[in-house]
Write a protein that holds these residues in place. Structure first.
Motif, PDB file in Angstrom:
ATOM      1  N   GLY A 169      -8.432   1.043  11.003  1.00  8.57           N
ATOM      2  CA  GLY A 169      -9.161   0.420  12.113  1.00  8.57           C
ATOM      3  C   GLY A 169      -8.644  -0.980  12.391  1.00  8.57           C
ATOM      4  N   SER A 170      -8.349  -1.712  11.330  1.00 10.90           N
ATOM      5  CA  SER A 170      -7.842  -3.065  11.489  1.00 10.90           C
ATOM      6  C   SER A 170      -6.418  -3.051  12.031  1.00 10.90           C
ATOM      7  CB  SER A 170      -7.904  -3.805  10.151  1.00 10.90           C
ATOM      8  OG  SER A 170      -9.254  -3.903   9.743  1.00 10.90           O
ATOM      9  N   ALA A 171      -5.644  -2.045  11.622  1.00 12.30           N
ATOM     10  CA  ALA A 171      -4.299  -1.916  12.184  1.00 12.30           C
ATOM     11  C   ALA A 171      -4.393  -1.679  13.689  1.00 12.30           C
ATOM     12  CB  ALA A 171      -3.547  -0.772  11.510  1.00 12.30           C
ATOM     13  N   MET A 172      -5.410  -0.900  14.130  1.00  6.92           N
ATOM     14  CA  MET A 172      -5.632  -0.687  15.565  1.00  6.92           C
ATOM     15  C   MET A 172      -5.933  -2.005  16.262  1.00  6.92           C
ATOM     16  SD  MET A 172      -7.915   2.793  15.877  1.00  6.92           S
ATOM     17  CE  MET A 172      -8.078   2.770  17.670  1.00  6.92           C
ATOM     18  N   SER A 173      -6.802  -2.807  15.638  1.00  9.97           N
ATOM     19  CA  SER A 173      -7.207  -4.042  16.300  1.00  9.97           C
ATOM     20  C   SER A 173      -6.029  -5.018  16.360  1.00  9.97           C
ATOM     21  CB  SER A 173      -8.414  -4.665  15.599  1.00  9.97           C
ATOM     22  OG  SER A 173      -8.030  -5.400  14.462  1.00  9.97           O
ATOM     23  N   ALA A 216       3.762  -2.771   9.613  1.00  7.40           N
ATOM     24  CA  ALA A 216       3.789  -3.836   8.615  1.00  7.40           C
ATOM     25  C   ALA A 216       2.509  -3.806   7.774  1.00  7.40           C
ATOM     26  CB  ALA A 216       3.947  -5.194   9.295  1.00  7.40           C
ATOM     27  N   VAL A 217       1.372  -3.579   8.434  1.00  3.96           N
ATOM     28  CA  VAL A 217       0.113  -3.468   7.690  1.00  3.96           C
ATOM     29  C   VAL A 217       0.229  -2.327   6.673  1.00  3.96           C
ATOM     30  CG1 VAL A 217      -2.347  -2.907   7.858  1.00  3.96           C
ATOM     31  CG2 VAL A 217      -1.276  -4.391   9.567  1.00  3.96           C
ATOM     32  N   GLY A 218       0.748  -1.184   7.128  1.00  2.83           N
ATOM     33  CA  GLY A 218       0.930  -0.051   6.228  1.00  2.83           C
ATOM     34  C   GLY A 218       1.887  -0.375   5.093  1.00  2.83           C
ATOM     35  N   ALA A 219       2.936  -1.150   5.422  1.00  2.93           N
ATOM     36  CA  ALA A 219       3.933  -1.481   4.402  1.00  2.93           C
ATOM     37  C   ALA A 219       3.307  -2.334   3.300  1.00  2.93           C
ATOM     38  CB  ALA A 219       5.119  -2.205   5.032  1.00  2.93           C
ATOM     39  N   VAL A 220       2.445  -3.281   3.716  1.00  2.19           N
ATOM     40  CA  VAL A 220       1.795  -4.119   2.703  1.00  2.19           C
ATOM     41  C   VAL A 220       0.900  -3.253   1.812  1.00  2.19           C
ATOM     42  CG1 VAL A 220       0.168  -6.001   2.306  1.00  2.19           C
ATOM     43  CG2 VAL A 220       1.894  -6.189   4.110  1.00  2.19           C
ATOM     44  N   GLY A 221       0.072  -2.412   2.443  1.00  2.33           N
ATOM     45  CA  GLY A 221      -0.805  -1.535   1.660  1.00  2.33           C
ATOM     46  C   GLY A 221      -0.003  -0.600   0.764  1.00  2.33           C
ATOM     47  N   GLY A 222       1.042   0.001   1.347  1.00  2.00           N
ATOM     48  CA  GLY A 222       1.858   0.942   0.589  1.00  2.00           C
ATOM     49  C   GLY A 222       2.565   0.274  -0.577  1.00  2.00           C
ATOM     50  N   ALA A 223       3.045  -0.961  -0.348  1.00  2.00           N
ATOM     51  CA  ALA A 223       3.744  -1.668  -1.425  1.00  2.00           C
ATOM     52  C   ALA A 223       2.764  -1.975  -2.558  1.00  2.00           C
ATOM     53  CB  ALA A 223       4.358  -2.953  -0.886  1.00  2.00           C
ATOM     54  N   VAL A 245      -8.768  -0.110  -2.957  1.00  2.00           N
ATOM     55  CA  VAL A 245      -8.874  -1.572  -3.049  1.00  2.00           C
ATOM     56  C   VAL A 245      -7.826  -2.245  -2.170  1.00  2.00           C
ATOM     57  CG1 VAL A 245      -8.785  -3.539  -4.603  1.00  2.00           C
ATOM     58  CG2 VAL A 245      -9.746  -1.381  -5.398  1.00  2.00           C
ATOM     59  N   ALA A 246      -6.594  -1.759  -2.264  1.00  2.00           N
ATOM     60  CA  ALA A 246      -5.501  -2.360  -1.500  1.00  2.00           C
ATOM     61  C   ALA A 246      -5.814  -2.315  -0.006  1.00  2.00           C
ATOM     62  CB  ALA A 246      -4.197  -1.619  -1.793  1.00  2.00           C
ATOM     63  N   THR A 247      -6.262  -1.135   0.467  1.00  2.00           N
ATOM     64  CA  THR A 247      -6.475  -1.008   1.902  1.00  2.00           C
ATOM     65  C   THR A 247      -7.802  -1.624   2.328  1.00  2.00           C
ATOM     66  OG1 THR A 247      -7.384   1.228   1.638  1.00  2.00           O
ATOM     67  CG2 THR A 247      -5.027   1.051   2.060  1.00  2.00           C
ATOM     68  N   LEU A 248      -8.725  -1.775   1.389  1.00  2.00           N
ATOM     69  CA  LEU A 248      -9.975  -2.473   1.715  1.00  2.00           C
ATOM     70  C   LEU A 248      -9.679  -3.946   2.013  1.00  2.00           C
ATOM     71  CD1 LEU A 248     -13.082  -2.412   1.878  1.00  2.00           C
ATOM     72  CD2 LEU A 248     -13.135  -2.981  -0.545  1.00  2.00           C
ATOM     73  N   ALA A 249      -8.795  -4.526   1.205  1.00  2.00           N
ATOM     74  CA  ALA A 249      -8.416  -5.922   1.446  1.00  2.00           C
ATOM     75  C   ALA A 249      -7.807  -6.062   2.834  1.00  2.00           C
ATOM     76  CB  ALA A 249      -7.424  -6.383   0.380  1.00  2.00           C
ATOM     77  N   LEU A 250      -6.970  -5.085   3.207  1.00  2.00           N
ATOM     78  CA  LEU A 250      -6.341  -5.142   4.527  1.00  2.00           C
ATOM     79  C   LEU A 250      -7.357  -4.902   5.637  1.00  2.00           C
ATOM     80  CD1 LEU A 250      -3.075  -3.251   3.644  1.00  2.00           C
ATOM     81  CD2 LEU A 250      -3.266  -5.640   4.322  1.00  2.00           C
ATOM     82  N   LEU A 251      -8.322  -4.024   5.380  1.00  2.00           N
ATOM     83  CA  LEU A 251      -9.381  -3.764   6.362  1.00  2.00           C
ATOM     84  C   LEU A 251     -10.044  -5.075   6.752  1.00  2.00           C
ATOM     85  CD1 LEU A 251     -11.770  -1.656   7.509  1.00  2.00           C
ATOM     86  CD2 LEU A 251     -12.893  -2.432   5.453  1.00  2.00           C
ATOM     87  N   LEU A 256       5.206   4.537  -0.290  1.00  2.00           N
ATOM     88  CA  LEU A 256       5.311   3.417   0.646  1.00  2.00           C
ATOM     89  C   LEU A 256       5.421   3.935   2.075  1.00  2.00           C
ATOM     90  CD1 LEU A 256       5.753   0.358   1.187  1.00  2.00           C
ATOM     91  CD2 LEU A 256       8.195   0.794   0.947  1.00  2.00           C
ATOM     92  N   ILE A 257       6.308   4.909   2.273  1.00  2.00           N
ATOM     93  CA  ILE A 257       6.540   5.419   3.629  1.00  2.00           C
ATOM     94  C   ILE A 257       5.277   6.073   4.187  1.00  2.00           C
ATOM     95  CG2 ILE A 257       7.887   7.053   4.997  1.00  2.00           C
ATOM     96  CD1 ILE A 257      10.219   6.557   3.073  1.00  2.00           C
ATOM     97  N   VAL A 258       4.535   6.752   3.342  1.00  2.00           N
ATOM     98  CA  VAL A 258       3.314   7.405   3.811  1.00  2.00           C
ATOM     99  C   VAL A 258       2.341   6.378   4.394  1.00  2.00           C
ATOM    100  CG1 VAL A 258       1.207   8.494   2.967  1.00  2.00           C
ATOM    101  CG2 VAL A 258       3.414   9.469   2.384  1.00  2.00           C
ATOM    102  N   TYR A 259       2.188   5.256   3.714  1.00  2.00           N
ATOM    103  CA  TYR A 259       1.271   4.237   4.237  1.00  2.00           C
ATOM    104  C   TYR A 259       1.834   3.574   5.487  1.00  2.00           C
ATOM    105  CZ  TYR A 259      -1.873   4.713   0.294  1.00  2.00           C
ATOM    106  OH  TYR A 259      -2.773   5.218  -0.601  1.00  2.00           O
ATOM    107  N   VAL A 260       3.163   3.419   5.559  1.00  2.00           N
ATOM    108  CA  VAL A 260       3.777   2.863   6.761  1.00  2.00           C
ATOM    109  C   VAL A 260       3.491   3.785   7.947  1.00  2.00           C
ATOM    110  CG1 VAL A 260       5.981   2.378   7.891  1.00  2.00           C
ATOM    111  CG2 VAL A 260       5.567   1.552   5.576  1.00  2.00           C
ATOM    112  N   ILE A 261       3.640   5.098   7.733  1.00  2.00           N
ATOM    113  CA  ILE A 261       3.373   6.044   8.819  1.00  2.00           C
ATOM    114  C   ILE A 261       1.918   5.945   9.258  1.00  2.00           C
ATOM    115  CG2 ILE A 261       3.184   8.495   9.378  1.00  2.00           C
ATOM    116  CD1 ILE A 261       5.599   8.993   7.590  1.00  2.00           C
ATOM    117  N   SER A 262       1.014   5.831   8.287  1.00  2.00           N
ATOM    118  CA  SER A 262      -0.400   5.742   8.627  1.00  2.00           C
ATOM    119  C   SER A 262      -0.675   4.500   9.480  1.00  2.00           C
ATOM    120  CB  SER A 262      -1.243   5.716   7.343  1.00  2.00           C
ATOM    121  OG  SER A 262      -2.595   5.547   7.662  1.00  2.00           O
ATOM    122  N   GLY A 263      -0.095   3.364   9.077  1.00  2.00           N
ATOM    123  CA  GLY A 263      -0.295   2.135   9.843  1.00  2.00           C
ATOM    124  C   GLY A 263       0.314   2.229  11.232  1.00  2.00           C
TER     125      GLY A 263
END
Lengths: 323, 520
Positions: free
Chosen positions: A83-87, A114-121, A132-138, A220-227
């Protein structure tokens, strides 16, 4: 072994697991069909083009986001940052709209990646738990989006507006985009090395590591795709609204996306990804809400019925896992 | 021995425990008497951990009886056993790492004033108790700041201070420094003198002979021997654990190894001595603290090298280290003379070294995928073009290996988790053969699979070696090791204790090498 004993049993004993397996595989399709049929018969004006189109257009962002979510959940992960990546994408797209709609769209999508890359990393290389990782990004990324674009900004770029509102052969462009993305993700999951590796990692991470799979890179790539998909959904939603609204765009969409994935029968324990069923899951929830509202039941009823469907889906998926 | 007249504080009488498909304990009797240190030994699957869990209330026996202080007892939960004075110190310390040492020690029994914990009194008490265990530390610091040995002492002190009459220790020294081991033994002797019964589970024979009075050997869920440890010499103890009768050990048995392939006879090798002399894979000085201590292994093409030793000697760890799946403190792996990037299984597999892991379920199969996909998994990058998999290529490979290994499945699309253990193992072998390795490391390839599949796997190993594949074979089955391997490295306490080749490849020699006293 289990299968042999099942077959050795009586006719009824054979029938029951088969029916159950059928429900697991096709239940969500059947439910969508049944709901459509119900509406055609009992809901006035349901098939009117404008009404039906509105339903599809409304569900599009959820469908696109849930495609990425299905991949992440397939690895036993979860992505709350969508949702935050959308915003963030909504903010970036208006900031760069001066360079033309396409460059702006590219920047916005890269922002989501980039948001996905941070979460994925964080998940793949620092071993932070996905939730936890993606909650911080949220939390953080929406803050960033609000800093970039503090209040609702309307725009007049005709191309971007057209992206959100035009149709081809009567079908809205954004619905076509979602359909195309669905096909692409299905292809990736079923036919590419990467897709098979995603599923294997979700099914057994240590076995995948010992089998020489590039586990961290794939995660990593999976989270990048999601973002990336979430950002694209953000741009399309912004185009449709004809305004950028980072404060409220995509709020709680992670929950809708997780719901779609779960209702579609993808287990949260990973190792299995059902792409088309995920799309059906999103459609089911949307149609259900629309149906109940059309029949004058309050919103709160919709929520309770949706809860029942989620539990039913989880039950069916769980049975499969222990079969 | 002198105390056998005492009434046992805890006793199992003809205890049986069945799990689906296995009888884990089959009429096991064991008596723990006050003031004795009782060694419990046995190889993997012998039933040690099941027996411990019965004693500690985790499992309920299906047959037989548990007696506590002479009375029949039933521990429905671990809490019941604890209340009866039975404490367990597990391999992994089960305390709360983030809480202070003092809180951990006195958890649930903190001294209180006006209903709140009296920190000063608690810390004082903790310091006093721990001093008796050779732990000198600031008890206000979180437990995790203590080393593993210190944490274990806290666990032990806690167990004893809650009035334990029986202390069960499962591999307590596996991650201790020698100095810490000495302290622990001191504490154990003190417990014994206080009349506490200690059950000591370990694979380190030196340690057993240092602290234990009695020994019970379990094998395949039965008691193979029980009595005073001093009456059992090392070699006999090992033969009891491994199930080989010293007098009856013969070199021809029931395995399917033929032993007459070219590799067994270097002189007659068809391709001359050259490739034979240069190893396909060579590991030098593999070292990891507490686990491996400078292990050197090399495997030549067409050679089957056996890795022998007791459980916990470092066999699995050696294999994992060679494929980069175990972080190392030192050492190097060379394939065809070129070093392989450390810590990367991908690099090892690309270089041609693959590992068939011991734990099929946890590290081998992907249960949610089909037989076909499990076979193709490691070879995927080579079974397609530009990242898109080719169904035709996969089908060909899967068909070849399903036929060659006689994998019995309803179809290639059946879920691998629905197959029998033997067929799952064959699927994993197929996964590795599909990447055409130069060297295959097989960790217990025939454990837990039926007799027919076992013979097939053994014949396959022979056949593959005959085709020039280098094989490192790990097996707890001595017969399998002796008949399958051309050369055997015996590991003990993470180091190579001896190498056997030619006529020395016999079960007696393996056991004798294991039994040799390690230095220090």
């Amino acid at each position: 072994m289990a299968e042999l004993t099942t077959r050795g049993g009586g006719r009824v004993a054979v029938l029951k697991p088969r029916v159950f397996a059928w429900v697991q595989d096709y239940g969500v399709y059947a439910a969508v069909l049944a709901l459509l049929l119900f509406n055609v018969l009992f809901t006035p004006h349901f098939l009117d083009a404008s009404n039906f189109r509105t339903q599809l257009v409304q569900v599009t962002p959820i469908v696109i986001v849930s495609l990425g979510m299905a991949l992440v959940i397939g690895t036993q992960g979860i992505d709350l940052s969508v949702g935050s990546a959308m915003s963030l994408a909504a903010a970036l797209v208006v900031l760069y709209l001066g360079y033309g709609w396409l460059p702006a769209l590219i920047v916005a999508v890269l922002g989501g990646a980039a948001v996905g890359a941070v979460g994925g990393a964080l998940v793949a290389y620092v071993n932070v738990q996905p939730i936890v990782a993606t909650l911080a990004l949220l939390v953080g990324v929406r803050g960033l989006a609000n800093v970039l674009v503090p209040q609702l900004v309307e725009f007049r770029n005709p191309d971007l507006i057209a992206l959100g509102s035009s149709s081809v052969a009567g079908i809205p462009v954004i619905v076509l985009i979602a359909a195309a993305l669905t096909l692409v993700v299905m292809f990736v999951v079923r036919r590419t090395t990467f897709g098979r590796q995603v599923v294997a990692i979700g099914g057994n991470r240590s076995a995948s590591e010992l089998s020489g799979l590039p586990v961290r890179r794939v995660l990593l790539i999976v989270y990048v795709i999601s973002g990336l998909l979430a950002a694209l959904a953000g741009v399309l939603a912004t185009a449709r609204l004809q305004a950028s609204d980072p404060t409220s765009l995509g709020l709680f969409i992670e929950l809708s996306a997780i719901t779609a994935v779960v209702v579609g029968g993808t287990p949260l324990t990973g190792g299995r990804i059902r792409v088309l069923s995920t799309v059906m899951g999103a459609l089911l929830m949307q149609l259900l809400a629309a149906t109940l509202i059309k029949h004058n039941l309050p919103q709160s009823w919709t929520q309770m019925v949706q809860a029942v469907i989620i539990l039913a889906a989880v039950y069916a998926t769980r049975e499969r896992a222990t079969r | 021995m002198r105390r056998t007249d005492l009434e046992p504080v805890l006793e199992a009488k003809e205890v049986s425990k069945r799990f689906p498909g296995v009888l884990a304990l089959d009429g096991v009797s064991l008596a723990l008497r006050p003031g004795e240190v009782h060694a419990l030994v046995g190889e993997n699957g012998a039933g040690k951990s099941t027996l411990i869990k019965v004693f500690t209330g985790v499992y309920q026996p299906d047959g037989g009886e548990l007696r506590h202080q002479g009375e029949p007892a039933a521990f429905g939960t671990p809490m019941d056993a604890q209340r009866a004075g039975i404490s367990t110190i597990y391999q992994e310390v089960n305390l709360v790492p983030m809480m202070s040492v003092a809180r951990n020690l006195l958890l649930g029994r903190e001294p209180r004033r006006f209903g709140v914990i009296d920190a000063a009194a608690m810390n004082g008490e903790a310091e006093r108790v721990l001093a008796g265990y050779g732990v000198d530390t600031d008890v206000r610091r979180p437990l995790r700041t203590l080393g593993v040995g210190g944490q274990q002492m806290v666990a032990l002190a806690r167990a004893v201070s809650i009035d334990a009459r029986v202390v069960i220790m499962d591999e307590p020294t596996s991650s201790l420094e020698p100095r810490e081991v000495e302290t622990l033994f001191g504490v154990i002797r003190r417990l014994r003198d206080q009349g506490i019964a200690v059950m000591y589970v370990s694979h380190r024979l030196d340690e057993l002979y240092q602290v234990c009075d009695q020994v019970t050997v379990l094998r395949d869920g039965r008691v193979a021997h029980t009595g005073a440890l001093a009456d059992v010499e090392r070699l006999r103890l090992i033969s009891l654990m491994l199930g080989r009768d010293l007098n009856e050990v013969r070199s021809h048995g029931m395995t399917r190894f033929s032993r007459d392939r070219a590799a067994a006879d270097p002189a007659g090798a068809p391709d001359g001595g050259e490739s034979r002399r240069s190893p396909a894979v060579e590991a030098r000085g593999l070292t990891r603290r507490h686990v491996l201590d400078g292990v050197d292994v090399s495997v030549r093409p067409g050679e089957v090298v056996g890795l022998g030793g007791l459980l916990g000697a470092g066999r699995t760890e050696t294999a994992k280290a060679i494929v980069g799946a175990l972080p190392l403190d030192g050492g190097q792996v060379l394939v065809a003379g070129a070093p392989v990037r450390a810590g990367s299984t991908t690099a090892a597999i690309r270089a041609g070294v693959s590992l068939l892991p011991e734990d099929r379920k946890a590290e081998g199969i992907i249960p949610t995928l089909s037989v076909r996909e499990n076979i193709a998994l490691a070879a995927l990058p080579s079974l397609g073009r530009a990242g898109v998999v080719s169904d035709a290529k996969i089908d060909r490979v899967v068909e070849i290996f399903m036929r060659r290994l006689r994998i019995k499945a309803a179809s290639p699309h059946q879920l691998v988790s629905e197959l029998s253990g033997g067929n799952q193992q064959k699927v994993l072998l197929a996964r590795w053969l599909a990447v055409r390795p130069k060297v295959l490391l097989l960790d217990e390839p025939t454990r837990g699979i039926d007799v027919g599949a076992k013979a097939e796997v053994q014949a396959l190993i022979d056949e593959l070696a005959g085709e020039g594949l280098g094989v490192l074979l790990i097996s707890s089955d001595l017969e399998e090791l002796v008949e399958g391997a051309d050369r055997i490295l015996v590991l003990r306490d993470g180091a190579v204790a001896g190498e056997l080749s030619g006529d020395d490849v016999t079960e007696e020699r393996i056991m004798a090498t294991i039994a040799e006293q390690s230095d220090g």
